[in-house]
Every structure is written in structure tokens, then in C-alpha cells.
Motif scaffolding. Sequence first.
Motif, mmCIF file in Angstrom:
data_model
loop_
_atom_site.group_PDB
_atom_site.id
_atom_site.type_symbol
_atom_site.label_atom_id
_atom_site.label_comp_id
_atom_site.label_asym_id
_atom_site.label_seq_id
_atom_site.Cartn_x
_atom_site.Cartn_y
_atom_site.Cartn_z
ATOM 1 N N LYS A 98 -20.359 -31.850 -7.260
ATOM 2 C CA LYS A 98 -18.784 -31.807 -7.257
ATOM 3 C C LYS A 98 -18.008 -32.580 -6.380
ATOM 4 O O LYS A 98 -16.784 -32.115 -6.084
ATOM 5 C CB LYS A 98 -18.323 -30.350 -7.635
ATOM 6 C CG LYS A 98 -18.749 -29.707 -9.116
ATOM 7 C CD LYS A 98 -18.137 -28.375 -9.061
ATOM 8 C CE LYS A 98 -18.570 -27.742 -10.375
ATOM 9 N NZ LYS A 98 -18.497 -26.330 -10.485
ATOM 10 N N LEU A 99 -18.705 -32.920 -5.498
ATOM 11 C CA LEU A 99 -18.437 -33.917 -4.287
ATOM 12 C C LEU A 99 -18.095 -32.794 -3.079
ATOM 13 O O LEU A 99 -17.057 -33.211 -2.401
ATOM 14 C CB LEU A 99 -17.278 -34.942 -4.638
ATOM 15 C CG LEU A 99 -17.676 -36.136 -5.530
ATOM 16 C CD1 LEU A 99 -16.658 -36.811 -5.692
ATOM 17 C CD2 LEU A 99 -18.731 -36.769 -4.865
ATOM 18 N N GLN A 100 -18.584 -31.589 -3.021
ATOM 19 C CA GLN A 100 -18.235 -30.729 -2.119
ATOM 20 C C GLN A 100 -19.200 -30.684 -1.290
ATOM 21 O O GLN A 100 -20.469 -30.888 -1.349
ATOM 22 C CB GLN A 100 -18.249 -29.194 -2.824
ATOM 23 C CG GLN A 100 -17.254 -28.794 -4.081
ATOM 24 C CD GLN A 100 -15.879 -28.859 -3.396
ATOM 25 O OE1 GLN A 100 -15.393 -28.329 -2.421
ATOM 26 N NE2 GLN A 100 -14.998 -29.733 -4.271
ATOM 27 N N TRP A 189 -11.288 -37.567 3.072
ATOM 28 C CA TRP A 189 -11.047 -38.980 2.459
ATOM 29 C C TRP A 189 -11.275 -38.800 0.875
ATOM 30 O O TRP A 189 -10.524 -39.194 0.013
ATOM 31 C CB TRP A 189 -11.940 -39.979 2.856
ATOM 32 C CG TRP A 189 -11.895 -41.308 2.389
ATOM 33 C CD1 TRP A 189 -10.788 -42.014 2.715
ATOM 34 C CD2 TRP A 189 -12.345 -41.816 1.088
ATOM 35 N NE1 TRP A 189 -10.763 -43.225 1.755
ATOM 36 C CE2 TRP A 189 -11.828 -43.019 0.934
ATOM 37 C CE3 TRP A 189 -13.297 -41.108 0.371
ATOM 38 C CZ2 TRP A 189 -12.219 -43.859 -0.490
ATOM 39 C CZ3 TRP A 189 -13.656 -42.000 -0.661
ATOM 40 C CH2 TRP A 189 -13.154 -43.148 -1.130
ATOM 41 N N ILE A 190 -12.297 -38.199 0.583
ATOM 42 C CA ILE A 190 -12.569 -38.186 -0.885
ATOM 43 C C ILE A 190 -11.424 -37.127 -1.826
ATOM 44 O O ILE A 190 -10.748 -37.588 -2.675
ATOM 45 C CB ILE A 190 -13.852 -37.410 -1.200
ATOM 46 C CG1 ILE A 190 -15.158 -38.105 -0.871
ATOM 47 C CG2 ILE A 190 -13.952 -36.888 -2.769
ATOM 48 C CD1 ILE A 190 -16.314 -37.580 -0.864
ATOM 49 N N MET A 191 -10.823 -36.008 -1.196
ATOM 50 C CA MET A 191 -10.061 -35.498 -1.643
ATOM 51 C C MET A 191 -8.476 -36.067 -1.797
ATOM 52 O O MET A 191 -7.855 -36.136 -2.633
ATOM 53 C CB MET A 191 -9.685 -33.950 -0.925
ATOM 54 C CG MET A 191 -10.717 -32.978 -1.350
ATOM 55 S SD MET A 191 -11.367 -32.876 -2.841
ATOM 56 C CE MET A 191 -13.143 -32.616 -2.653
ATOM 57 N N CYS A 193 -7.970 -39.484 -1.238
ATOM 58 C CA CYS A 193 -7.829 -40.703 -1.861
ATOM 59 C C CYS A 193 -8.407 -40.748 -3.243
ATOM 60 O O CYS A 193 -7.672 -41.234 -4.174
ATOM 61 C CB CYS A 193 -8.641 -41.634 -0.979
ATOM 62 S SG CYS A 193 -8.006 -41.981 0.570
ATOM 63 N N ARG A 194 -9.444 -40.307 -3.352
ATOM 64 C CA ARG A 194 -10.053 -40.291 -4.781
ATOM 65 C C ARG A 194 -9.635 -39.287 -5.899
ATOM 66 O O ARG A 194 -9.401 -39.581 -6.886
ATOM 67 C CB ARG A 194 -11.718 -40.286 -4.824
ATOM 68 C CG ARG A 194 -12.195 -41.562 -4.340
ATOM 69 C CD ARG A 194 -13.874 -41.494 -4.553
ATOM 70 N NE ARG A 194 -14.267 -41.132 -5.647
ATOM 71 C CZ ARG A 194 -15.810 -41.230 -5.943
ATOM 72 N NH1 ARG A 194 -16.634 -41.149 -5.095
ATOM 73 N NH2 ARG A 194 -15.860 -40.650 -7.254
ATOM 74 N N VAL A 195 -9.371 -38.132 -5.442
ATOM 75 C CA VAL A 195 -8.912 -36.965 -6.113
ATOM 76 C C VAL A 195 -7.346 -36.911 -6.320
ATOM 77 O O VAL A 195 -6.870 -36.809 -7.461
ATOM 78 C CB VAL A 195 -9.451 -35.599 -5.713
ATOM 79 C CG1 VAL A 195 -8.962 -34.486 -6.649
ATOM 80 C CG2 VAL A 195 -10.943 -35.505 -5.686
ATOM 81 N N ARG A 196 -6.579 -37.215 -5.232
ATOM 82 C CA ARG A 196 -5.293 -36.879 -5.215
ATOM 83 C C ARG A 196 -4.372 -38.162 -5.397
ATOM 84 O O ARG A 196 -3.210 -38.134 -5.982
ATOM 85 C CB ARG A 196 -4.693 -36.146 -3.978
ATOM 86 C CG ARG A 196 -5.340 -34.643 -3.980
ATOM 87 C CD ARG A 196 -4.575 -33.883 -3.189
ATOM 88 N NE ARG A 196 -5.453 -32.695 -3.058
ATOM 89 C CZ ARG A 196 -5.379 -31.662 -3.922
ATOM 90 N NH1 ARG A 196 -4.831 -31.699 -5.084
ATOM 91 N NH2 ARG A 196 -6.148 -30.551 -3.847
ATOM 92 N N GLN A 197 -5.029 -39.161 -5.042
ATOM 93 C CA GLN A 197 -4.234 -40.663 -5.187
ATOM 94 C C GLN A 197 -4.855 -41.541 -5.861
ATOM 95 O O GLN A 197 -6.165 -41.646 -6.405
ATOM 96 C CB GLN A 197 -4.098 -41.326 -3.665
ATOM 97 C CG GLN A 197 -3.648 -40.332 -2.426
ATOM 98 C CD GLN A 197 -1.985 -40.096 -2.707
ATOM 99 O OE1 GLN A 197 -1.412 -41.085 -3.181
ATOM 100 N NE2 GLN A 197 -1.495 -39.012 -2.630
ATOM 101 N N SER A 200 -9.470 -45.818 -4.496
ATOM 102 C CA SER A 200 -10.261 -45.275 -3.337
ATOM 103 C C SER A 200 -10.362 -46.210 -2.012
ATOM 104 O O SER A 200 -11.067 -46.243 -1.163
ATOM 105 C CB SER A 200 -11.620 -45.163 -3.750
ATOM 106 O OG SER A 200 -11.952 -46.382 -4.609
#
Length: 215
Positions: A98-100, A189-191, A193-197, A200
Amino acid sequence: MKIAVIGAGNVGGTLGRRWSSAGHEVVFGVRDPGAEKIRRLIAACAEGTSAALPADAAADAEVVVLAIWWHVAEEVIRGLGDLAGKILIDCTNPLDEKLQLTHGHTESGGEMIADWAPTARVVKAFNTVPWEAMADPEYGGQRPTLFFCGGDEFAAGTVRGLILDIGFEPCYVGGIEMSRYLEPLAALWIMACRVRQPGSDFAFRLIGRNGEGPQ
Ligand SMILES: NC(=O)c1ccc[n+]([C@@H]2O[C@H](COP(=O)([O-])OP(=O)(O)OC[C@H]3O[C@@H](n4cnc5c(N)ncnc54)[C@H](OP(=O)(O)O)[C@@H]3O)[C@@H](O)[C@H]2O)c1
């Protein structure tokens, strides 16, 4: 330098191609060196680039780059053979499906990798920028900051050069235990850029009052 890049996916393939273009001798350490996707990657790299099984690739290299997923890292490192004196660049992030982050605060993936490769000179680098930035680190005339850490002075100096070779601004932050901060930075960065915006292709830059980056 002779660089073995273990893993030829987004990160390994991109770093290997860029370093080969910068004049380094790159060998990809992969499970199937004859695979069509590896042949295509080698064709996109500078002349002299090759592929071999991971342990064979690492055997002659001065620098070994770990560009594989965290959950296979221990098994892959143990399969590389003796890494005594070699610089081992850890690009991984200890993430679950889950990218955690799976480790942090009082421990880190970088420190665990140093434990699994006790004779290598381990440097954590390239884990806080996306592979798109590795392919082209020019963002509106500015370059992303490449944070890196590792306690071996010779290794840190060598990795600084490899960071500069492909166009990032290096920022050394200390011993390998600083991975405890570099890995959460990647998670941020993942949260962000990839998740919220939507996308990537963004990267961090440490910026001074006059617009200059770290020296
Ligand atoms: N993607 C990014 O922008 C980025 C940025 C910074 C850091 N990272 C970190 O970099 C690492 C690699 O990410 P990636 O995006 O490059 O992943 P990827 O594109 O999925 O590539 C992973 C590579 O690992 C290889 N591999 C898997 N299991 C292996 C094994 N047991 N032995 C040898 N090789 C094995 C794969 O080979 P096969 O083709 O044979 O399966 C593939 O070449 C991860 O730890 C990630 O967290 C990623």
C-alpha cells in the motif's frame, strides 16, 4: 567507473542509461539477461553496456546499485556474493504493497541493508526523487536536490560525483542512520505527488534565499 545496476526497471534502467551516457561502464544485473526488454534497454544505452546475472554483474564492479523492490532486497543482496570494499548504493524504500513505510523512526531500510552487506560501503541515494527526474533532472531551469547519506567518506565522495554526473544537486546529510529521514521523505513525496496531485513528475529542491541550491 564500473557500475553494476541490480534491477533494470524504472529506476535501474534509467540510472544505468544515464551513467552509460556519462561515460561509465554499466552492467545490468538481472534475472534474465537475454530478455527482449533488456536487449532494448542496452540498445538505448551507450556502447559497452551489458547485462549479466546479478552476482556476475556485481563481481567486477566498483559500484553496485540496488534498484529493486524492498521485499526482495535481503534475498538479492545475499545472492550478490562478497561485496567487500565495493560501494553499494541503496535506492530502495521500505514500502509495503500500500506504499506505506514498513520501518522508521529508530531504524531504516538503509541501516538494514548495511547490516546485510557488512563489508560494503553503503550509501543511500536516489530514493527521494522519481525516475522521471533521473531521466531528465531539468525542471524549469532548476535542478532537484539529491539527498544522500552514508558514513564512508570515500564512498560518499564517489556517489557525490555520480549524482553530479547525471545533473542533480547533491546534498550530503550524514551517516547511514540518516536513512531514517530520507525514507520518510520519499513517503511524503509519494503522498504529495502520486496520491494527492495529478502526476509524479515533481521533485524536491532545497532552496536558499538567493535561489541557490546546497553546495
Ligand atoms: N519508481 C520510482 O520513481 C522510484 C524512485 C525512487 C526510488 N524507488 C525505489 O526503487 C526501487 C525500484 O523501483 P522501480 O520503480 O525501478 O521498480 P520496477 O520498475 O518494478 O523494477 C524493479 C526491478 O527489480 C527487479 N527484480 C525484482 N525481483 C528481483 C529479484 N528477486 N532479483 C533480481 N531482480 C529483481 C525486476 O526485474 P524483472 O524485470 O526480472 O522482474 C525489475 O528490473 C524500489 O525499491 C522503489 O521503492 C523508486
